[in-house]
Write a protein that holds these residues in place. Sequence first.
Motif, PDB file in Angstrom:
ATOM      1  N   HIS A   1      24.997  44.994  55.986  1.00  0.00           N
ATOM      2  CA  HIS A   1      25.023  43.782  55.172  1.00  0.00           C
ATOM      3  C   HIS A   1      23.891  42.790  55.418  1.00  0.00           C
ATOM      4  CE1 HIS A   1      28.960  44.866  53.651  1.00  0.00           C
ATOM      5  NE2 HIS A   1      29.389  45.026  54.884  1.00  0.00           N
TER       6      HIS A   1
ATOM      7  N   TYR B   1      30.723  38.063  50.724  1.00  0.00           N
ATOM      8  CA  TYR B   1      29.798  39.134  50.354  1.00  0.00           C
ATOM      9  C   TYR B   1      30.013  40.350  51.263  1.00  0.00           C
ATOM     10  CZ  TYR B   1      25.449  41.799  50.562  1.00  0.00           C
ATOM     11  OH  TYR B   1      24.536  42.820  50.595  1.00  0.00           O
ATOM     12  N   MET B   2      30.146  40.088  52.560  1.00  0.00           N
ATOM     13  CA  MET B   2      30.332  41.177  53.520  1.00  0.00           C
ATOM     14  C   MET B   2      31.757  41.726  53.500  1.00  0.00           C
ATOM     15  SD  MET B   2      28.128  40.085  56.875  1.00  0.00           S
ATOM     16  CE  MET B   2      28.626  38.373  57.024  1.00  0.00           C
TER      17      MET B   2
END
Length: 172
Positions: free
Chosen positions: A58, A141-142
């Motif tokens: 990520h 997001y991760m």
Amino acid sequence: MIALKYLQAYPATLQDKVRELIAQERLGEHLAKRYPGRHEVQSDRALYAYVASLKQQHLKNAPAIDKVLYDSKLDVLRNALGLHTAISRVQGGKLKAKKEIRVASLFKAAAPEFLQMIVVHELAHLKEIDHNKAFYQLCQYMLPDYHQREFDLRVYLTWRELPSTINVNHRE
């Protein structure tokens, strides 16, 4: 009424649902159904590899991490479930910063989803120091269900601190 110190920032309706599960002595059972597994990341070396893998997946351009370990001294009561630090030292006229991530040892026996949430949180600090909007966007997001996992982790911490008569049948 039971004080829910880990859940104080959440709406009263959610807190009431947790209190109801506690009153019914079903909170441990509820957590076990949602998170039945236990991770196998037991050593500091395995934790370093786990963190490095998530970072590579990520945050390829984030600063390198020099040290990752489980820390039995992290104080969960002060919300230190994990810790990200940068230690700066002068070496030969240059200032070098070493990045460290520490995870509270109690997560050795936790569900893999909780370990992942803690690691994602600490990795996000490589890019965003403060707990601001950008920080939480990076966490999502991760880990798209980051906020749900954070809530469930707080419920887990609440359950761990219940008197043993309430959760004796569900302890790990």
